[in-house]
Design a protein around this motif. Structure first.
Motif, PDB file in Angstrom:
ATOM      1  N   PRO A 170     -12.479-115.511   0.112  1.00  0.00           N
ATOM      2  CA  PRO A 170     -11.050-115.651   0.454  1.00  0.00           C
ATOM      3  C   PRO A 170     -10.241-114.407   0.040  1.00  0.00           C
ATOM      4  O   PRO A 170     -10.652-113.660  -0.843  1.00  0.00           O
ATOM      5  CB  PRO A 170     -10.610-116.874  -0.369  1.00  0.00           C
ATOM      6  CG  PRO A 170     -11.867-117.577  -0.762  1.00  0.00           C
ATOM      7  CD  PRO A 170     -12.888-116.513  -0.909  1.00  0.00           C
ATOM      8  N   ASP A 171      -9.135-114.228   0.702  1.00  0.00           N
ATOM      9  CA  ASP A 171      -8.291-113.055   0.461  1.00  0.00           C
ATOM     10  C   ASP A 171      -7.460-113.275  -0.798  1.00  0.00           C
ATOM     11  O   ASP A 171      -6.240-113.461  -0.733  1.00  0.00           O
ATOM     12  CB  ASP A 171      -7.392-112.799   1.673  1.00  0.00           C
ATOM     13  CG  ASP A 171      -6.606-111.499   1.513  1.00  0.00           C
ATOM     14  OD1 ASP A 171      -7.005-110.679   0.663  1.00  0.00           O
ATOM     15  OD2 ASP A 171      -5.603-111.323   2.237  1.00  0.00           O
ATOM     16  N   HIS A 223      -3.353-126.375   6.937  1.00  0.00           N
ATOM     17  CA  HIS A 223      -3.988-125.510   7.933  1.00  0.00           C
ATOM     18  C   HIS A 223      -3.261-124.176   8.061  1.00  0.00           C
ATOM     19  O   HIS A 223      -3.901-123.128   8.217  1.00  0.00           O
ATOM     20  CB  HIS A 223      -4.049-126.225   9.291  1.00  0.00           C
ATOM     21  CG  HIS A 223      -5.222-127.147   9.429  1.00  0.00           C
ATOM     22  ND1 HIS A 223      -6.433-126.749   9.927  1.00  0.00           N
ATOM     23  CD2 HIS A 223      -5.360-128.469   9.106  1.00  0.00           C
ATOM     24  CE1 HIS A 223      -7.280-127.769   9.928  1.00  0.00           C
ATOM     25  NE2 HIS A 223      -6.652-128.830   9.436  1.00  0.00           N
ATOM     26  N   GLU A 224      -1.945-124.202   8.002  1.00  0.00           N
ATOM     27  CA  GLU A 224      -1.188-122.948   8.110  1.00  0.00           C
ATOM     28  C   GLU A 224      -1.446-122.030   6.920  1.00  0.00           C
ATOM     29  O   GLU A 224      -1.492-120.806   7.067  1.00  0.00           O
ATOM     30  CB  GLU A 224       0.310-123.262   8.222  1.00  0.00           C
ATOM     31  CG  GLU A 224       0.702-123.922   9.536  1.00  0.00           C
ATOM     32  CD  GLU A 224       2.164-124.331   9.540  1.00  0.00           C
ATOM     33  OE1 GLU A 224       2.822-124.212   8.471  1.00  0.00           O
ATOM     34  OE2 GLU A 224       2.661-124.774  10.614  1.00  0.00           O
ATOM     35  N   SER A 225      -1.612-122.597   5.729  1.00  0.00           N
ATOM     36  CA  SER A 225      -1.863-121.800   4.533  1.00  0.00           C
ATOM     37  C   SER A 225      -3.326-121.398   4.390  1.00  0.00           C
ATOM     38  O   SER A 225      -3.652-120.490   3.622  1.00  0.00           O
ATOM     39  CB  SER A 225      -1.436-122.585   3.285  1.00  0.00           C
ATOM     40  OG  SER A 225      -2.245-123.752   3.127  1.00  0.00           O
ATOM     41  N   GLY A 226      -4.209-122.057   5.128  1.00  0.00           N
ATOM     42  CA  GLY A 226      -5.634-121.769   5.016  1.00  0.00           C
ATOM     43  C   GLY A 226      -6.325-122.478   3.866  1.00  0.00           C
ATOM     44  O   GLY A 226      -7.546-122.361   3.705  1.00  0.00           O
ATOM     45  N   LEU A 227      -5.570-123.214   3.056  1.00  0.00           N
ATOM     46  CA  LEU A 227      -6.163-123.906   1.911  1.00  0.00           C
ATOM     47  C   LEU A 227      -7.106-125.023   2.336  1.00  0.00           C
ATOM     48  O   LEU A 227      -7.961-125.444   1.546  1.00  0.00           O
ATOM     49  CB  LEU A 227      -5.050-124.481   1.025  1.00  0.00           C
ATOM     50  CG  LEU A 227      -4.184-123.457   0.280  1.00  0.00           C
ATOM     51  CD1 LEU A 227      -3.078-124.173  -0.485  1.00  0.00           C
ATOM     52  CD2 LEU A 227      -5.036-122.631  -0.677  1.00  0.00           C
ATOM     53  N   VAL A 228      -6.962-125.505   3.569  1.00  0.00           N
ATOM     54  CA  VAL A 228      -7.814-126.597   4.013  1.00  0.00           C
ATOM     55  C   VAL A 228      -9.282-126.199   4.009  1.00  0.00           C
ATOM     56  O   VAL A 228     -10.171-127.011   3.746  1.00  0.00           O
ATOM     57  CB  VAL A 228      -7.378-127.072   5.418  1.00  0.00           C
ATOM     58  CG1 VAL A 228      -7.666-126.003   6.471  1.00  0.00           C
ATOM     59  CG2 VAL A 228      -8.069-128.380   5.776  1.00  0.00           C
ATOM     60  N   TRP A 229      -9.553-124.893   4.270  1.00  0.00           N
ATOM     61  CA  TRP A 229     -10.947-124.443   4.319  1.00  0.00           C
ATOM     62  C   TRP A 229     -11.516-124.286   2.915  1.00  0.00           C
ATOM     63  O   TRP A 229     -12.716-124.494   2.708  1.00  0.00           O
ATOM     64  CB  TRP A 229     -11.038-123.151   5.106  1.00  0.00           C
ATOM     65  CG  TRP A 229     -10.523-123.328   6.500  1.00  0.00           C
ATOM     66  CD1 TRP A 229      -9.401-122.777   7.050  1.00  0.00           C
ATOM     67  CD2 TRP A 229     -11.093-124.170   7.510  1.00  0.00           C
ATOM     68  NE1 TRP A 229      -9.231-123.206   8.335  1.00  0.00           N
ATOM     69  CE2 TRP A 229     -10.258-124.059   8.656  1.00  0.00           C
ATOM     70  CE3 TRP A 229     -12.214-124.994   7.569  1.00  0.00           C
ATOM     71  CZ2 TRP A 229     -10.531-124.754   9.826  1.00  0.00           C
ATOM     72  CZ3 TRP A 229     -12.488-125.679   8.735  1.00  0.00           C
ATOM     73  CH2 TRP A 229     -11.646-125.561   9.847  1.00  0.00           C
ATOM     74  N   ALA A 230     -10.680-123.928   1.971  1.00  0.00           N
ATOM     75  CA  ALA A 230     -11.147-123.915   0.589  1.00  0.00           C
ATOM     76  C   ALA A 230     -11.500-125.338   0.147  1.00  0.00           C
ATOM     77  O   ALA A 230     -12.502-125.567  -0.548  1.00  0.00           O
ATOM     78  CB  ALA A 230     -10.083-123.325  -0.319  1.00  0.00           C
TER      79      ALA A 230
END
Length: 394
Positions: free
Chosen positions: A176-177, A278-285
């Protein structure tokens, strides 16, 4: 039952001699030579190898307490770096037991407890207490271990442990970034891991003192009296197997919820909150953590299955060889400790008066997960352990 020691050379009874495995002062340790056990006069060689931890556990716990008490004194005198409450990450204070702590009010307490802990550790290491004093010393030692392992830390220790492999796998691609140490392991979280390490040392010190003053082998806990039936390998296999299956099922609930979010299914979540994830990308973490949780649940089954004792065929280079006993024991113990503190945090923030809150929350079951995994680990150890190299008992 006659427990008169036998002379190993002549086979005659030796009145006043040392029984096999008797490690009381002034006796000579004579371990049975059967089942591959070494025979050692004086127990010196054995003590230098497999039986060291009971000797240094209390000293290590005392040294840790002395150093951490020194940190408390530093913070009380205005030193920088107070990691609790006002010095913690703002968003984490609500979930922390010490979320409202201040350096002025809490640091002197830390200093005093550190000094008292150092004194108590010396007592555990040097004094053979009996009666009520033994009970008090044991209660204090186990209370210190429980506080430092379960109550003081929170779920961030488990998060740091779980995110480590994700960052390692994604490191070549820059995903992750984020900076792992700044995000998952800042100083307040590192301090919680230090407290956890101190709690583990106190648990080892308490266990060694409990065994030593209870006339049991300090290394394995066995005695020449009849052992409790629950420690028998057959009994441990039964209750340890049940615990392993419980520890397998619980993380699947957590995994299903996180995978549902990744698939944009608002399970136990509002559509608006899911859109933000989903917008923050935390869902994939979260999906990555869910995958690790499910994988951990599957690995837990190894504590009750044959492939947890012998490497399966798909493990290249190790297939067919025995799994070292301490490899799964240490790994599962680390996860159990991390789960214990995370479970205590979940128990604090869950509204137990509202059934909808705890029935629908996967994390509300983490305390049970920690207890089940810990029981499965103990059962696995009792089922597979060999003859003690110090006392010679099986």
């Amino acid at each position: 039952m006659d427990t008169t020691p036998m002379d190993t050379a002549s086979g005659n009874a030796t009145p006043g001699g040392a029984a096999p495995g008797d490690t009381r002062p002034g006796n000579t340790t004579l371990t049975d030579t059967t089942a591959g056990s070494p025979t050692t006069a004086g127990g010196a060689a054995i003590t230098r190898t497999t039986a060291r931890w009971p000797r240094w556990a209390a000293y290590a716990a005392g040294f840790w307490s002395f150093l951490y008490g020194g940190l408390g004194l530093w913070w009380a005198l205005g030193g920088r770096g107070f990691p609790f409450g006002e010095g913690d990450v703002p968003d984490a204070r609500y979930e922390s037991l010490l979320g409202s702590a201040t350096a002025a009010g809490t640091a002197p307490v830390i200093a005093a407890l550190g000094g008292a802990g150092a004194v108590l550790a010396l007592v555990l290491a040097r004094v053979r207490l009996r009666g009520p004093l033994r009970v008090v010393a044991l209660a204090l030692a186990w209370a210190a271990a429980f506080t430092l392992v379960v109550l003081v830390p929170d779920q961030r220790g488990l998060v740091a442990l779980a995110y480590a492999p994700i960052f390692l796998v994604g490191l070549p691609w820059g995903w992750p970034d984020a900076d792992y140490f700044a995000t998952a392991l800042p100083w307040p979280v590192l301090n919680l891991l230090i407290c956890t390490a101190g709690g583990v040392l106190w648990a080892a010190a308490a266990l060694a003192f409990q065994r030593r003053t209870g006339d049991r082998c300090e290394s394995c806990g066995r005695s020449h009296d009849r052992a409790p039936s629950w420690t028998d390998p057959a009994s441990a296999a039964r209750w340890g197997g049940r615990a392993a299956y419980v520890a397998f099922v619980i993380p699947l609930f957590y995994a299903v919820v996180r995978w549902a979010w990744a698939l944009e299914i608002p399970l136990l979540f509002s559509a608006e909150e899911l859109r933000w994830l989903h917008e923050s990308g935390l869902v994939w973490a979260g999906a990555g953590l869910a995958t690790l949780a499910a994988l951990g649940g599957v690995l837990t089954l190894g504590l009750a299955q044959r492939w947890g004792e012998v490497w399966p065929r798909w493990v290249i280079g190790l297939a067919g060889r025995p799994v070292p006993l301490m490899f799964p024991v240490v790994f599962a113990s680390v996860v159990t400790v991390a789960l214990a503190s995370a479970g205590a945090t979940a128990a604090r923030v869950t509204d137990w008066t509202d059934p909808a809150d705890w029935l629908a929350s996967p994390m509300a079951y983490w305390p049970l997960w920690a207890m089940a995994l810990g029981a499965a680990t103990v059962g696995y150890y009792l089922r597979r352990r060999d003859r003690c190299r110090r006392c010679g008992l099986l």
